[in-house]
Design a protein around this motif. Sequence first.
Motif, mmCIF file in Angstrom:
data_model
loop_
_atom_site.group_PDB
_atom_site.id
_atom_site.type_symbol
_atom_site.label_atom_id
_atom_site.label_comp_id
_atom_site.label_asym_id
_atom_site.label_seq_id
_atom_site.Cartn_x
_atom_site.Cartn_y
_atom_site.Cartn_z
ATOM 1 N N CYS A 80 0.844 -1.194 0.000
ATOM 2 C CA CYS A 80 0.000 0.000 0.000
ATOM 3 C C CYS A 80 0.890 1.260 0.000
ATOM 4 O O CYS A 80 1.663 1.464 0.943
ATOM 5 C CB CYS A 80 -0.899 -0.043 1.234
ATOM 6 N N PRO A 82 0.364 4.516 0.659
ATOM 7 C CA PRO A 82 0.326 5.373 1.849
ATOM 8 C C PRO A 82 1.021 4.742 3.072
ATOM 9 O O PRO A 82 1.562 5.458 3.904
ATOM 10 C CB PRO A 82 -1.172 5.548 2.118
ATOM 11 N N LEU A 110 -4.105 -6.351 1.882
ATOM 12 C CA LEU A 110 -5.380 -6.124 1.187
ATOM 13 C C LEU A 110 -5.429 -6.959 -0.089
ATOM 14 O O LEU A 110 -4.940 -6.561 -1.139
ATOM 15 C CB LEU A 110 -5.541 -4.640 0.864
ATOM 16 N N THR A 113 -6.889 -6.422 -3.715
ATOM 17 C CA THR A 113 -6.513 -5.092 -4.206
ATOM 18 C C THR A 113 -5.034 -5.049 -4.594
ATOM 19 O O THR A 113 -4.653 -4.489 -5.618
ATOM 20 C CB THR A 113 -6.803 -4.024 -3.121
ATOM 21 N N HIS A 114 -4.192 -5.617 -3.720
ATOM 22 C CA HIS A 114 -2.752 -5.620 -3.974
ATOM 23 C C HIS A 114 -2.284 -7.058 -4.203
ATOM 24 O O HIS A 114 -2.325 -7.884 -3.280
ATOM 25 C CB HIS A 114 -2.017 -4.990 -2.796
ATOM 26 N N LYS A 197 -10.690 -0.974 8.057
ATOM 27 C CA LYS A 197 -11.233 -1.179 6.700
ATOM 28 C C LYS A 197 -10.192 -0.892 5.634
ATOM 29 O O LYS A 197 -10.387 -1.212 4.459
ATOM 30 C CB LYS A 197 -12.445 -0.281 6.494
ATOM 31 N N GLY A 198 -9.123 -0.261 6.021
ATOM 32 C CA GLY A 198 -8.101 0.077 5.039
ATOM 33 C C GLY A 198 -6.761 0.255 5.719
ATOM 34 O O GLY A 198 -6.651 0.157 6.945
ATOM 35 N N THR A 199 -5.751 0.507 4.902
ATOM 36 C CA THR A 199 -4.412 0.692 5.466
ATOM 37 C C THR A 199 -3.814 2.003 4.956
ATOM 38 O O THR A 199 -4.135 2.405 3.841
ATOM 39 C CB THR A 199 -3.496 -0.475 5.064
ATOM 40 N N PRO A 200 -2.960 2.659 5.716
ATOM 41 C CA PRO A 200 -2.634 2.298 7.092
ATOM 42 C C PRO A 200 -3.727 2.763 8.058
ATOM 43 O O PRO A 200 -4.286 3.829 7.888
ATOM 44 C CB PRO A 200 -1.347 3.094 7.332
ATOM 45 N N PHE A 211 -7.041 9.475 9.696
ATOM 46 C CA PHE A 211 -5.997 9.417 8.679
ATOM 47 C C PHE A 211 -5.345 10.779 8.462
ATOM 48 O O PHE A 211 -4.143 10.884 8.232
ATOM 49 C CB PHE A 211 -6.596 8.910 7.361
ATOM 50 N N VAL B 50 -6.962 8.484 0.247
ATOM 51 C CA VAL B 50 -5.571 8.064 0.062
ATOM 52 C C VAL B 50 -5.337 6.703 0.720
ATOM 53 O O VAL B 50 -4.440 5.966 0.347
ATOM 54 C CB VAL B 50 -4.643 9.142 0.667
ATOM 55 N N ARG B 51 -6.163 6.370 1.693
ATOM 56 C CA ARG B 51 -6.000 5.102 2.387
ATOM 57 C C ARG B 51 -6.316 3.941 1.435
ATOM 58 O O ARG B 51 -7.220 4.028 0.621
ATOM 59 C CB ARG B 51 -6.982 5.066 3.565
ATOM 60 N N CYS B 52 -5.549 2.871 1.530
ATOM 61 C CA CYS B 52 -5.812 1.696 0.688
ATOM 62 C C CYS B 52 -6.965 0.903 1.295
ATOM 63 O O CYS B 52 -6.976 0.661 2.501
ATOM 64 C CB CYS B 52 -4.582 0.794 0.633
ATOM 65 N N THR B 53 -7.909 0.489 0.471
ATOM 66 C CA THR B 53 -9.002 -0.334 0.972
ATOM 67 C C THR B 53 -9.189 -1.553 0.076
ATOM 68 O O THR B 53 -8.663 -1.604 -1.027
ATOM 69 C CB THR B 53 -10.334 0.436 1.019
ATOM 70 N N ILE B 54 -10.003 -2.478 0.570
ATOM 71 C CA ILE B 54 -10.175 -3.745 -0.143
ATOM 72 C C ILE B 54 -11.045 -3.576 -1.383
ATOM 73 O O ILE B 54 -10.912 -4.302 -2.354
ATOM 74 C CB ILE B 54 -10.747 -4.791 0.833
ATOM 75 N N SER B 56 -11.505 -0.639 -3.238
ATOM 76 C CA SER B 56 -11.324 0.540 -4.057
ATOM 77 C C SER B 56 -10.001 0.558 -4.804
ATOM 78 O O SER B 56 -8.990 0.112 -4.301
ATOM 79 C CB SER B 56 -11.419 1.768 -3.155
ATOM 80 N N GLU B 60 -5.032 4.698 -5.393
ATOM 81 C CA GLU B 60 -3.936 4.904 -6.333
ATOM 82 C C GLU B 60 -4.192 6.137 -7.208
ATOM 83 O O GLU B 60 -3.283 6.902 -7.508
ATOM 84 C CB GLU B 60 -3.747 3.667 -7.231
ATOM 85 N N ARG B 126 -2.738 3.485 -14.217
ATOM 86 C CA ARG B 126 -3.101 2.067 -14.411
ATOM 87 C C ARG B 126 -3.995 1.513 -13.291
ATOM 88 O O ARG B 126 -3.866 0.376 -12.867
ATOM 89 C CB ARG B 126 -1.835 1.213 -14.597
#
Lengths: 231, 155
Positions: A80, A82, A110, A113-114, A197-200, A211, B50-54, B56, B60, B126
């Motif tokens: 991730c 961030p 995640l 997603t990743h 629900k998200g990182t970090p 955040f 900006v936070r990474c989520t499952i 979304s 990025e 991308r």
Amino acid sequence: MKSKTPFIIILLVLAVAIGGAWYLKKAATSQGHGAISNRTPASNTTPPPATAGVNGAEPPHTLGPTSAKVHLEEFGDFECPPCGLLHPILQQMQTEFSDRLQITFREFPLVPTHQHAMAAASAAEAAALQGKFWEMHDLLYEHQKDWHEVFDVRPIFEGYAKQIGLDVERYKRDVNSDPVADRIIQDGKRGHYLGVKGTPTVFLNGREVPFESLPADKLRVLINSELSGSK
Amino acid sequence: MTIESSTLSKPSSLAAKRRNLFYIAIALLSLVGLADSIYLTVQHITGESVRCTIISGCSEVLSSSYAVIGGYPLASIGAFAYFSVFSLAILAVFGYRLAGQLLLPVVLAMCLVSLWLIYLQAFVIRHFCQFCLLSAGITFTMTVLVLVNWRLNRR
């Protein structure tokens, strides 16, 4: 003379738009388990502590003494961006606050997603079995851009394992082992229990830090606030 | 004379009704776009985008350097654009001809920006952000509507 109606409609929509934006911002900054205010020491409220309930993988990966007055728990995903940006900030906080701050890292890859998040988490946990979690953790974050778009990350991570002095053959066995997978699952369970629900996602003395408060200057204020509040 | 004028006014009244329907449709679409842009702006300001989520791919896109123009979140500029379109469409419904004429260039400009943003998402960043795609879809629909309206008015 033309009607005033269109202007009234436009003004009404403008008012609703501003009101909606204000409401959304308020909701976003107050979500989570007792968001920390920049002005109020966290000890003034009584949220559920992050240490309650599901404990996550034991023992956790920590930096700093358990007796530290401030405990910071990060749920992170090595892929991730961030989280990669937060990494040097937390290193800075650790240097500045030294033995007054304990940092715990929790795996929260995640997927899907990743695509390499799980492999990276496994690499860090496999390194942990040889006592080099933080070394691998740092390398994964610092070289995030080198591997996150690569098709096969295994050779790169094995290179990191060699670089930090791991027994690479043992690392290769451990990286797909049950204990490694179990630690990631346990940390994930704790994250879900806490509403991550998200990182970090960062908890300071058990309460989620918004955040927007994660830049170094704001985080420093929060940690100082916790230190003064716990005197 | 009376008969003549009533016969003549019928098609123009129908045309006015059709125009108003177009403007109302554009106004409604712009409201959806406005809500979408406000949501993204707030997400940007609070850092949540900006936070990474499952679920979304937005993090990025919205954490990229293209998400900010001149220090302002691109989404806030989008919100301003949608509000402008809404205002112009409502004024046009109430007979302000200049507002109706301004809709075409404003919506076309938004369409070009949307095309550029889709190109950035597809080939540079991308990753696709579903909220950005929703905004682009709204803009493209509005573009079709203003072009059809413009074409019918020229006849």
